[in-house]
Structures are given as structure tokens and as C-alpha cells.
Design a protein around this motif. Sequence first.
Motif, PDB file in Angstrom:
ATOM      1  N   ILE A  97      -2.828   1.901  11.193  1.00 44.18           N
ATOM      2  CA  ILE A  97      -2.714   0.956  12.300  1.00 44.18           C
ATOM      3  C   ILE A  97      -2.220  -0.352  11.703  1.00 44.18           C
ATOM      4  CG2 ILE A  97      -3.946  -0.388  14.052  1.00 44.18           C
ATOM      5  CD1 ILE A  97      -5.900   1.986  14.269  1.00 44.18           C
ATOM      6  N   GLN A  98      -1.099  -0.834  12.210  1.00 45.87           N
ATOM      7  CA  GLN A  98      -0.510  -2.083  11.712  1.00 45.87           C
ATOM      8  C   GLN A  98      -0.722  -3.173  12.743  1.00 45.87           C
ATOM      9  OE1 GLN A  98       1.465  -2.953   8.631  1.00 45.87           O
ATOM     10  NE2 GLN A  98       0.511  -4.712   9.594  1.00 45.87           N
ATOM     11  N   TYR A 137       9.858  -0.920  15.844  1.00 48.94           N
ATOM     12  CA  TYR A 137       8.867   0.147  15.864  1.00 48.94           C
ATOM     13  C   TYR A 137       8.995   0.936  17.157  1.00 48.94           C
ATOM     14  CZ  TYR A 137       4.278   2.408  15.817  1.00 48.94           C
ATOM     15  OH  TYR A 137       3.265   3.320  15.834  1.00 48.94           O
ATOM     16  N   LYS A 138       9.094   2.238  17.031  1.00 48.73           N
ATOM     17  CA  LYS A 138       9.311   3.094  18.203  1.00 48.73           C
ATOM     18  C   LYS A 138       8.037   3.766  18.708  1.00 48.73           C
ATOM     19  CE  LYS A 138      13.655   2.220  17.934  1.00 48.73           C
ATOM     20  NZ  LYS A 138      14.072   1.003  18.573  1.00 48.73           N
ATOM     21  N   GLY A 139       6.917   3.567  18.028  1.00 47.55           N
ATOM     22  CA  GLY A 139       5.668   4.222  18.422  1.00 47.55           C
ATOM     23  C   GLY A 139       4.889   3.426  19.440  1.00 47.55           C
ATOM     24  N   LYS A 140       3.616   3.794  19.558  1.00 47.51           N
ATOM     25  CA  LYS A 140       2.733   3.158  20.547  1.00 47.51           C
ATOM     26  C   LYS A 140       2.330   1.762  20.073  1.00 47.51           C
ATOM     27  CE  LYS A 140      -1.499   3.748  23.081  1.00 47.51           C
ATOM     28  NZ  LYS A 140      -1.728   4.388  24.299  1.00 47.51           N
ATOM     29  N   LEU A 147       0.808  -1.209   0.000  1.00 50.85           N
ATOM     30  CA  LEU A 147       0.000   0.000   0.000  1.00 50.85           C
ATOM     31  C   LEU A 147       0.849   1.271   0.000  1.00 50.85           C
ATOM     32  CD1 LEU A 147      -2.906   1.091   0.133  1.00 50.85           C
ATOM     33  CD2 LEU A 147      -2.663   1.120   2.614  1.00 50.85           C
ATOM     34  N   CYS A 148       1.935   1.282   0.730  1.00 50.88           N
ATOM     35  CA  CYS A 148       2.657   2.528   0.991  1.00 50.88           C
ATOM     36  C   CYS A 148       4.024   2.650   0.333  1.00 50.88           C
ATOM     37  CB  CYS A 148       2.811   2.715   2.496  1.00 50.88           C
ATOM     38  SG  CYS A 148       1.231   2.854   3.337  1.00 50.88           S
ATOM     39  N   TYR A 149       4.458   1.660  -0.417  1.00 52.88           N
ATOM     40  CA  TYR A 149       5.803   1.730  -0.988  1.00 52.88           C
ATOM     41  C   TYR A 149       5.946   2.900  -1.953  1.00 52.88           C
ATOM     42  CZ  TYR A 149      10.151   0.477  -3.262  1.00 52.88           C
ATOM     43  OH  TYR A 149      11.428   0.503  -3.760  1.00 52.88           O
ATOM     44  N   ASN A 165       5.816   5.222   9.134  1.00 47.31           N
ATOM     45  CA  ASN A 165       4.531   5.800   8.736  1.00 47.31           C
ATOM     46  C   ASN A 165       3.360   5.281   9.576  1.00 47.31           C
ATOM     47  OD1 ASN A 165       5.738   7.200   6.540  1.00 47.31           O
ATOM     48  ND2 ASN A 165       5.755   5.296   5.401  1.00 47.31           N
ATOM     49  N   VAL A 166       3.631   4.306  10.433  1.00 46.15           N
ATOM     50  CA  VAL A 166       2.578   3.667  11.222  1.00 46.15           C
ATOM     51  C   VAL A 166       2.324   4.482  12.494  1.00 46.15           C
ATOM     52  CG1 VAL A 166       2.017   1.592  12.560  1.00 46.15           C
ATOM     53  CG2 VAL A 166       3.066   1.384  10.287  1.00 46.15           C
ATOM     54  N   LYS A 167       1.062   4.765  12.750  1.00 45.55           N
ATOM     55  CA  LYS A 167       0.680   5.547  13.926  1.00 45.55           C
ATOM     56  C   LYS A 167       0.566   4.682  15.178  1.00 45.55           C
ATOM     57  CE  LYS A 167      -1.083   9.403  15.656  1.00 45.55           C
ATOM     58  NZ  LYS A 167      -0.334  10.620  15.795  1.00 45.55           N
ATOM     59  N   LEU A 168       0.155   3.411  14.988  1.00 47.72           N
ATOM     60  CA  LEU A 168      -0.088   2.522  16.119  1.00 47.72           C
ATOM     61  C   LEU A 168       0.077   1.083  15.657  1.00 47.72           C
ATOM     62  CD1 LEU A 168      -1.572   2.347  19.082  1.00 47.72           C
ATOM     63  CD2 LEU A 168      -3.523   1.683  17.687  1.00 47.72           C
ATOM     64  N   CYS A 169       0.672   0.256  16.515  1.00 45.40           N
ATOM     65  CA  CYS A 169       0.770  -1.183  16.239  1.00 45.40           C
ATOM     66  C   CYS A 169      -0.097  -1.926  17.252  1.00 45.40           C
ATOM     67  CB  CYS A 169       2.205  -1.682  16.384  1.00 45.40           C
ATOM     68  SG  CYS A 169       3.138  -1.581  14.883  1.00 45.40           S
ATOM     69  N   GLN A 170      -0.779  -2.943  16.768  1.00 45.47           N
ATOM     70  CA  GLN A 170      -1.573  -3.809  17.628  1.00 45.47           C
ATOM     71  C   GLN A 170      -0.930  -5.181  17.599  1.00 45.47           C
ATOM     72  OE1 GLN A 170      -4.125  -6.341  16.080  1.00 45.47           O
ATOM     73  NE2 GLN A 170      -4.062  -7.204  18.124  1.00 45.47           N
ATOM     74  N   VAL A 171      -0.673  -5.738  18.782  1.00 42.26           N
ATOM     75  CA  VAL A 171      -0.087  -7.073  18.897  1.00 42.26           C
ATOM     76  C   VAL A 171      -1.035  -7.971  19.688  1.00 42.26           C
ATOM     77  CG1 VAL A 171       2.310  -6.272  18.690  1.00 42.26           C
ATOM     78  CG2 VAL A 171       1.260  -6.435  20.958  1.00 42.26           C
TER      79      VAL A 171
END
Length: 161
Positions: A47-48, A94-97, A36-38, A75-81
Motif C-alpha cells: 500500500i503506497q 498508477y492504474k490500480g485502485k 525497499l523494492c528496487y 508492484n503497488v496493490k493500492l494507493c491511499q491519497v
Amino acid sequence: MLKNQVFRGILFGILRKKEENPDLIILANPQDLVELCYSHRYKAPIIQMIHNVPWHIFYRKSKTVSKITLSLMKNVKLCQVLMPSFVKLMEPYYKGKVVVIPNSIPSTDDNFICSYSNTKEKNIIINVARITPIKNQELLIKAFAKIANKYPTWEINFWGN
């Protein structure tokens, strides 16, 4: 797998062609982030979702794809694990939330999901996944071995490649 890749290609092609401006993008797989973002930057927050051990996702056979994926994570605002232990494992990538949303069905009634009775001649549990150490079927086998005598009509089947 091919069907899924064709769907992704169609979906992302539509977004790019129509120059859609979504308000939020939720990606189920880091491969989607690359597709999508390349070659396009969206203004919408991304959200990834990471539904596997992070190192397994970010270090694929293709080092080029891994580098691209890692570079796009900014480019990711938030990661969900899925698991709390994955939060710390995300730090190198990833350094974000990072938030934890597990795969579970909370239930107060033990028979909500299925009946555990021994009234059937045979009860089957299936594990649908790739047969690989990363999916940790060994843990399921060890856990089931501890209770198998208590549930003699139950068995586990593994479906995967």
C-alpha cells in the motif's frame, strides 16, 4: 532529514538481510518504494500512501529516480491519497485502485481541538511545512484574512524552510 534517511536505511537493510516475508507493506513515501523494492520483490501486497500532489512526488529533480519510482508503481496493490481531487491526478502514474483517507479529526464539539475564545491575550496558529507553492500557504493567508477582524487576538506563524 538525515536521521530519517538513516532510519530508512536501517529498516530496509533489516528487511533485506533477514529476508523477512511480511504479510503487508505500507509505505509512507514513494521514496520508500524505491529503497525497499528496487533490488528485491516482495510477495506481500504493498500500500503506497501519497500525501502530496501526485505530479510533485513523481517528478523530482532526479529523472532517473522518477523513472524508477514510476516503474515500481506496478508492484503497488493500492494507493491511499489525502484528497478526492488527487484520485484523478494519480491516473498518469498508477492504474490500480486509489482510496481517499483524508487527514482530519472529526469533531462535533467546536472546543474539542482547542478553545476559540478571545479570553487569552494572544492566540497563535502555526503552520508547519516547507514554504513552497505546493503547500499552498497563500490559501491559509487568504482564508485567515477573511476572519481576522472577528478574531483580533489570533495570529498565524509559519514554521518551515
